[in-house]
Scaffold this active site. Sequence first.
Site, PDB file in Angstrom:
ATOM      1  N   ARG A 189      96.403  86.455 -22.809  1.00  0.00           N
ATOM      2  CA  ARG A 189      96.817  87.044 -24.092  1.00  0.00           C
ATOM      3  C   ARG A 189      98.339  86.924 -24.258  1.00  0.00           C
ATOM      4  NH1 ARG A 189      93.028  91.465 -25.756  1.00  0.00           N
ATOM      5  NH2 ARG A 189      90.989  90.423 -25.621  1.00  0.00           N
ATOM      6  N   GLU A 224      95.825  93.034 -28.626  1.00  0.00           N
ATOM      7  CA  GLU A 224      96.087  93.895 -27.470  1.00  0.00           C
ATOM      8  C   GLU A 224      96.457  93.034 -26.269  1.00  0.00           C
ATOM      9  OE1 GLU A 224      92.960  96.718 -26.225  1.00  0.00           O
ATOM     10  OE2 GLU A 224      93.655  96.384 -24.173  1.00  0.00           O
ATOM     11  N   ARG A 259      84.573  89.731 -17.165  1.00  0.00           N
ATOM     12  CA  ARG A 259      84.036  90.628 -18.199  1.00  0.00           C
ATOM     13  C   ARG A 259      82.776  90.009 -18.780  1.00  0.00           C
ATOM     14  NH1 ARG A 259      88.368  94.494 -19.602  1.00  0.00           N
ATOM     15  NH2 ARG A 259      89.474  94.500 -17.619  1.00  0.00           N
ATOM     16  N   ARG A 263      89.869  85.564 -28.765  1.00  0.00           N
ATOM     17  CA  ARG A 263      90.771  86.258 -27.835  1.00  0.00           C
ATOM     18  C   ARG A 263      90.052  86.823 -26.606  1.00  0.00           C
ATOM     19  NH1 ARG A 263      89.596  89.923 -31.845  1.00  0.00           N
ATOM     20  NH2 ARG A 263      89.186  92.031 -31.089  1.00  0.00           N
ATOM     21  N   HIS A 264      88.767  86.512 -26.461  1.00  0.00           N
ATOM     22  CA  HIS A 264      88.017  87.016 -25.309  1.00  0.00           C
ATOM     23  C   HIS A 264      87.430  85.874 -24.486  1.00  0.00           C
ATOM     24  CE1 HIS A 264      87.777  90.800 -27.727  1.00  0.00           C
ATOM     25  NE2 HIS A 264      87.936  91.320 -26.533  1.00  0.00           N
ATOM     26  N   SER A 279      96.663  97.469 -21.336  1.00  0.00           N
ATOM     27  CA  SER A 279      96.319  98.892 -21.395  1.00  0.00           C
ATOM     28  C   SER A 279      96.836  99.543 -20.135  1.00  0.00           C
ATOM     29  CB  SER A 279      94.802  99.092 -21.450  1.00  0.00           C
ATOM     30  OG  SER A 279      94.311  98.783 -22.722  1.00  0.00           O
ATOM     31  N   GLU A 337      80.975  91.246 -21.270  1.00  0.00           N
ATOM     32  CA  GLU A 337      80.691  91.594 -22.672  1.00  0.00           C
ATOM     33  C   GLU A 337      80.385  90.330 -23.477  1.00  0.00           C
ATOM     34  OE1 GLU A 337      83.992  94.973 -22.485  1.00  0.00           O
ATOM     35  OE2 GLU A 337      83.569  93.294 -21.157  1.00  0.00           O
TER      36      GLU A 337
HETATM   37  P1  ATP Z   1      89.849  94.321 -25.808  1.00  0.00           P
HETATM   38  O1  ATP Z   1      89.764  95.670 -26.480  1.00  0.00           O
HETATM   39  O2  ATP Z   1      90.845  93.397 -26.434  1.00  0.00           O
HETATM   40  O3  ATP Z   1      88.508  93.699 -25.584  1.00  0.00           O
HETATM   41  P2  ATP Z   1      90.015  95.853 -23.377  1.00  0.00           P
HETATM   42  O4  ATP Z   1      90.671  97.097 -23.862  1.00  0.00           O
HETATM   43  O5  ATP Z   1      88.549  95.849 -23.181  1.00  0.00           O
HETATM   44  O6  ATP Z   1      90.423  94.616 -24.340  1.00  0.00           O
HETATM   45  P3  ATP Z   1      91.248  96.241 -20.830  1.00  0.00           P
HETATM   46  O7  ATP Z   1      90.103  96.676 -20.003  1.00  0.00           O
HETATM   47  O8  ATP Z   1      92.186  97.257 -21.344  1.00  0.00           O
HETATM   48  O9  ATP Z   1      90.693  95.348 -22.028  1.00  0.00           O
HETATM   49  O10 ATP Z   1      92.003  95.089 -20.006  1.00  0.00           O
HETATM   50  C1  ATP Z   1      93.415  94.967 -19.904  1.00  0.00           C
HETATM   51  C2  ATP Z   1      93.910  93.719 -20.610  1.00  0.00           C
HETATM   52  O11 ATP Z   1      93.204  92.563 -20.144  1.00  0.00           O
HETATM   53  C3  ATP Z   1      93.679  93.717 -22.099  1.00  0.00           C
HETATM   54  O12 ATP Z   1      94.707  94.424 -22.759  1.00  0.00           O
HETATM   55  C4  ATP Z   1      93.709  92.240 -22.410  1.00  0.00           C
HETATM   56  O13 ATP Z   1      95.023  91.738 -22.456  1.00  0.00           O
HETATM   57  C5  ATP Z   1      93.042  91.633 -21.213  1.00  0.00           C
HETATM   58  N1  ATP Z   1      91.602  91.427 -21.432  1.00  0.00           N
HETATM   59  C6  ATP Z   1      90.602  92.293 -21.210  1.00  0.00           C
HETATM   60  N2  ATP Z   1      89.405  91.755 -21.476  1.00  0.00           N
HETATM   61  C7  ATP Z   1      89.642  90.489 -21.868  1.00  0.00           C
HETATM   62  C8  ATP Z   1      88.789  89.391 -22.257  1.00  0.00           C
HETATM   63  N3  ATP Z   1      87.462  89.502 -22.261  1.00  0.00           N
HETATM   64  N4  ATP Z   1      89.386  88.229 -22.588  1.00  0.00           N
HETATM   65  C9  ATP Z   1      90.726  88.099 -22.565  1.00  0.00           C
HETATM   66  N5  ATP Z   1      91.573  89.069 -22.203  1.00  0.00           N
HETATM   67  C10 ATP Z   1      91.042  90.263 -21.862  1.00  0.00           C
HETATM   68 MG    MG Z   2      92.411  97.970 -23.286  1.00  0.00          MG
END
Ligand code: ATP
Ligand code: MG
Length: 437
Positions: free
Chosen positions: A411, A360, A219, A227-228, A363, A221
């Site tokens: 997570r 979170e 990712r 937590r990221h 998803s 971002e």
């Molecule tokens: P968040 O809103 O917390 O940034 P997201 O909704 O963008 O997460 P999803 O695309 O739904 O993330 O990814 C599924 C799962 O992967 C998330 O629920 C989370 O547990 C994990 N996850 C996603 N992006 C990250 C990140 N950058 N760092 C750590 N864990 C992540």
């Molecule tokens: Mg999500």
Amino acid sequence: MTIPLEWRRSHLSREITSSLSGSRVVVLGMVLSVRRQGGLCFIILQDGCGIIQITAHKDKTPSQIFDKLVELMPHSYIGVKGVVKAIEKAPRGVEVEVEDLYVFSEPKKLPPFEMFAKTLPSLDKRLEIRAVDLRRPQSQAIFKLKHQVLQSIRSFLVERNFIEINTPKIIGSATEGGAALFPLLYYDKEAFLAQSPQLYKEQLSSVFERVFEIGPVFRAEKFKTPRHLSEITSVDVEVAFADYGDVMNLLEEMIDYVIGNLMDKCSEELQLLEVKLEKTKTPFKRITYDEAYNVLKDLGVEVSWGEDFSTLALKRLGRINRGFYFITDWPTISKPFYIKPKDDNSEISESFDLMYGSLELSSGGSRVSSRDLLVKRLKQQGLNPKLFDYHLRIYDYGMPPHAGFGLGLERLMMVIIGASNIREVTLFPRDQSRLTP
Ligand code: ATP
Ligand code: MG
């Protein structure tokens, strides 16, 4: 250096119990601590699976061996030949009385923390020499738990007829569009690191019906939160002939199984980390997005219908909802194009997030299985269906209804050990400011 035959290990530390009393063993490992007490020298030796006490008596051990033992620094890698003795006071109730010693390597310097220290340098400092930080039994315990979590997820899913898949991490175009991807040079073309195995796992659910992948996702971002990370391990599951209710049930059952297994199998690691796990209470609470939205509005938290909840909003929700719970039925507009809108109200989707307090974890949802609807959803989200031709063409040949989820392994680990920083539960974290080690 070839290892001399007589310095091959006869037993792992864990295998040495009082039932071996009187036997001669060869143990190998790293010195965690050396303590001299009068005519006695105690060494705590750590190998890949635990620790064993090594004891030398000045009047019984050959003097050159005793003198060498006393001088050993932590982080020396050694072999010890000796006799097993049951000793109540020793850790694990057993020790090895030294007869012979072999030193494989001695450290040139010591790290800025002790192996059993309660106060430690910052995580950032420790990450600089992560593999040395991991020599601390506490630090190691986290990753032994993570290993057990992975084992449990695999056995849970395999028992339920899932097939483990591996999909490409180098991809030609975005899975979900929008979200930032890491570009890379692929021969003479631009390619990207995969942000999710989403479309591949969906395609494969039409073949194997029940698939899962545990692998890295990337990712890009520009987060700066505890937590990221830019690279994480995702547990991806996809099931044919299932809807979001089915996979929510599966996910909560899996979490329950994983935690139960940790409690059964990892008491030593949990104790070391001072973690008290409790059996999960299933089914997890389910609240709809609208319910959460209304609660937040009543609390005076700013929320705009159709958008993801802000960090502040999630904090407030986490205060009301402790532990695991699902937020279901998200506005269609807030979810990616492959999430299925409800048949009777296309504004709302068959989707969910698994939460733990304000965090979170996962998803998921029912997926669109009609090609026409998928094209419509792509356009609605401002994506070009032509870029998804490789995916859409599979739908020409028919697709079963399917549903699934992506669970962030780190997570989940944060929740299990109560870590406030995702970097604690990642061997070699990657973020905006860290690309080594
Ligand atoms: P968040 O809103 O917390 O940034 P997201 O909704 O963008 O997460 P999803 O695309 O739904 O993330 O990814 C599924 C799962 O992967 C998330 O629920 C989370 O547990 C994990 N996850 C996603 N992006 C990250 C990140 N950058 N760092 C750590 N864990 C992540
Ligand atoms: Mg999500």
